[in-house]
Scaffold this motif. Structure first.
Motif, mmCIF file in Angstrom:
data_model
loop_
_atom_site.group_PDB
_atom_site.id
_atom_site.type_symbol
_atom_site.label_atom_id
_atom_site.label_comp_id
_atom_site.label_asym_id
_atom_site.label_seq_id
_atom_site.Cartn_x
_atom_site.Cartn_y
_atom_site.Cartn_z
ATOM 1 N N ARG A 57 -25.121 -9.213 -0.491
ATOM 2 C CA ARG A 57 -24.579 -10.149 -1.461
ATOM 3 C C ARG A 57 -23.821 -11.230 -0.712
ATOM 4 N NH1 ARG A 57 -22.312 -5.225 -5.038
ATOM 5 N NH2 ARG A 57 -24.169 -4.815 -6.304
ATOM 6 N N VAL A 60 -21.322 -17.982 -2.661
ATOM 7 C CA VAL A 60 -21.596 -19.395 -2.424
ATOM 8 C C VAL A 60 -20.565 -20.220 -3.182
ATOM 9 C CG1 VAL A 60 -23.237 -21.280 -2.689
ATOM 10 C CG2 VAL A 60 -24.055 -19.004 -2.065
ATOM 11 N N ILE A 71 -29.798 -22.756 -0.755
ATOM 12 C CA ILE A 71 -29.290 -21.437 -0.344
ATOM 13 C C ILE A 71 -29.775 -20.357 -1.299
ATOM 14 C CG2 ILE A 71 -27.203 -20.058 -0.029
ATOM 15 C CD1 ILE A 71 -27.651 -22.016 2.229
ATOM 16 N N LEU A 72 -29.779 -20.653 -2.593
ATOM 17 C CA LEU A 72 -30.236 -19.682 -3.599
ATOM 18 C C LEU A 72 -31.666 -19.228 -3.305
ATOM 19 C CD1 LEU A 72 -30.289 -18.194 -6.362
ATOM 20 C CD2 LEU A 72 -30.918 -20.379 -7.397
ATOM 21 N N LEU A 75 -31.947 -17.183 0.006
ATOM 22 C CA LEU A 75 -31.496 -15.801 -0.174
ATOM 23 C C LEU A 75 -32.517 -15.002 -0.975
ATOM 24 C CD1 LEU A 75 -27.704 -16.410 -0.912
ATOM 25 C CD2 LEU A 75 -28.687 -15.435 1.166
ATOM 26 N N CYS A 81 -28.809 -11.443 -2.442
ATOM 27 C CA CYS A 81 -28.275 -11.804 -3.762
ATOM 28 C C CYS A 81 -27.217 -12.885 -3.617
ATOM 29 C CB CYS A 81 -27.675 -10.553 -4.411
ATOM 30 S SG CYS A 81 -26.778 -10.845 -5.941
ATOM 31 N N VAL A 82 -27.284 -13.898 -4.463
ATOM 32 C CA VAL A 82 -26.287 -14.956 -4.471
ATOM 33 C C VAL A 82 -25.220 -14.640 -5.507
ATOM 34 C CG1 VAL A 82 -27.516 -16.387 -6.150
ATOM 35 C CG2 VAL A 82 -25.911 -17.453 -4.578
#
Length: 558
Positions: A57, A60, A71-72, A75, A81-82
């Motif tokens: 996890r 952000v 980034i989402l 990941l 997981c964001v």
């Protein structure tokens, strides 16, 4: 959206509509779907190199900027997981640390626009790794860099840890899988018949569920999207509306208060200069929807070509990823006028004429979206038969977008399910003509000397007063000790706290006026009115007023 993961859905839509862009006016960046897909593959490779992988996890901390989406999706390809981290100056680092501890987050990514804050963030988060998005995204620009496709990530992987707004309790981390998220995106697309011919605009924060999943619905349908900063709307609603109208946007999600802001910001004699005829879906959700707000907005912007059938009054919550009920497309809002006393005291929605004394207008928020099951149940029961039409109970849900539960590594947090597996929302409502009507929150129901009151009934009696700043007011019951003839007794009374910009010399008369309005509407005499300066009442990061926090502030003398 028929793919099993978010990144697979992105790759598929990028192959078909790669030139479609997500625009960020504040950053003067237009990110194409092709670039979002390709760069997120390379960024994922770099994140893997620095030790982020499957099941991790990652927090952000970002404004509405390209960094968040890149980034989402990176990941997502790693099976990580964001956790979107809300920024709330009043709560500061303590809330941030609490979220990170709760979720077991070791790594925090700070966006480019917040880079100057990194030294302070690092100092506030000892023992955690703080990564700058600018450095991470630089690797995403290398043409020859390694790539991660994420083809082996299952649909059951956790992709978003979405914290609730905290309007009635401390925020809770809602665990959402790829399957959960894609289910709600399909439901939204289906509910508004979204196509690439639309044009989406949003200023809602990407760390808020309505902002995030509304934006993802557009992206993964191939719809051009413009992501404004929240400040672009809040500081100058009229300018935002001008850009919205001139840009030919067709879709926009907003909470109820935003429509009040637009009425306040645009003078009536200037409304006709805005062309709102191309607005196809005006979502209204995320907070209670007021009849008077809608009717005022419709009248104010009728000269702009705004069609009331455009307004979609909806219901959703983080625990269901987002969407729960939508009304029929193109119908416009429907109001159910019911007896206020019967609703509060007996939990029955008795129809009355709008003109009758004690009539309360409740806005219909539609039927369950694609794949969602809904029932109204006794809130004091742990499962069983649903209540009949027009009986008030707890809204309970099940479906593919419903969370498996809250993050709770300590095992101390109550999970939101009944014994037979339905999600307990904590919201009170009833069904009429097949549509859901929300009446309030079970935790916020006010009981004063044995009589029940909905706080919204007290607030709605005064929020339209011209002296109440931006309709902001909250009601709650307060108990305090009282000494009478040497005996300690408990005294309870209703408190109404209202924001106003009027000078102190006008406060006594204003307090009397507000007290009179409540007495006429509810027959409530024992009311203490407290007037405070604008922007004093506590709000969540999404702008919801926090009644329980206000009650605590009052009890503590704040």
């Amino acid at each position: 959206m028929d793919e099993p993961t978010l990144h697979a859905a992105l790759d598929r839509i990028a192959a078909r509509h790669g030139d479609v862009t997500v625009d960020f006016p504040a950053d003067k960046v237009a990110l194409s779907l092709t670039a979002l897909s390709a760069r997120s593959r390379r960024i994922a490779a770099h994140l893997r190199e620095v030790g982020i992988g499957d099941g991790d996890r990652v927090g952000v901390l970002s404004t509405n900027e390209p960094d968040f989406l890149l980034i989402l999706f990176a990941l997502s390809r790693l099976g990580a997981c964001v956790c979107p981290l809300p920024m709330h100056a009043k709560e500061g680092a303590d809330r941030l640390v609490g979220v990170l501890d709760d979720a077991g987050i070791k790594d925090v990514v700070v966006s480019s626009r917040l880079a100057a804050m990194m030294p302070f963030i690092e100092e506030a988060l000892p023992g955690r790794r703080v990564l700058g998005a600018a450095g991470i995204l630089a690797h995403g620009g290398r043409d020859q860099a390694d790539e991660v496709s994420g083809a082996d990530v299952p649909a059951t992987s956790e992709i978003v840890l979405q914290y609730t707004s905290g309007s009635t309790s401390r925020p809770k981390g809602v665990r959402l899988t790829h399957a959960n998220v894609l289910a709600t995106l399909r439901a939204i697309r289906d509910g508004i018949e979204l196509t690439p011919a639309d044009k989406n605009s949003s200023w809602l924060p990407l760390f808020h569920d309505m902002g995030l999943f509304g934006t993802l619905t557009g992206i993964l349908t191939g719809v051009p999207c413009t992501i404004w900063r929240p400040s672009a709307f809040v500081k100058d609603p009229a300018r935002w509306l001008r850009q919205f109208a001139d840009g030919g946007y067709t879709i926009s999600p907003m909470p109820n208060f935003a429509y009040d802001y637009l009425v306040e910001a645009v003078p009536a004699d200037e409304a006709a200069s805005y062309d709102l005829s191309r607005w196809r879906v005006a979502f209204n959700g995320a907070e209670p929807i007021a009849v008077d707000s809608l009717e005022t907005f419709f009248g104010h912007f009728a000269p702009s070509g705004f069609d009331p059938r455009t307004m979609l009054t909806v219901y959703g919550l983080a625990e269901a990823t987002l969407a729960v009920t939508f009304p029929p497309l193109g119908r416009g809002p429907r109001f159910d006028w019911v007896d206020r006393a019967a609703l509060a005291e007996r939990g029955v929605a008795v129809p009355v004429e709008r003109t009758e004394p004690g009539a309360r207008g409740v806005v219909a928020v539609g039927r369950p979206v694609l794949g969602m099951d809904l029932r109204i149940a006794d809130p004091h029961s742990d499962g069983g038969a649903a209540l009949g039409d027009r009986s008030v109970g707890e809204v309970q849900l099940r479906g593919p977008s419903v969370t498996a539960g809250y993050v709770d590594d300590a095992g101390t947090l109550d999970q939101p399910f009944t014994a037979d597996g339905w999600l307990r929302t904590g919201d009170l409502g009833y069904l009429a003509d097949g549509e859901l009507h929300i009446t309030g929150r079970s935790k916020e129901m006010l009981i004063l000397r044995g009589d029940n009151y909905y706080p919204d009934d007290v607030e709605s009696a005064v929020r339209t007063d011209e002296a109440v700043h931006r309709r902001r007011c909250v009601a709650f019951v307060h108990q305090e000790s009282d000494t009478d003839q040497g005996r300690d007794t408990e005294r309870e009374f209703m408190v109404l706290v209202a924001e106003t910009d009027r000078p102190g010399s006008e406060h006594p008369a204003l307090s009397d006026r507000l007290r009179t309005r409540v007495r006429r509407a509810l027959g409530l005499h024992d009311l203490r009115v407290v007037l405070v300066a604008p922007d004093t009442l506590p709000r969540t990061t999404s702008g919801k007023l926090q009644r329980l926090a206000a009650r605590n502030d009052f009890a503590d003398g704040r």
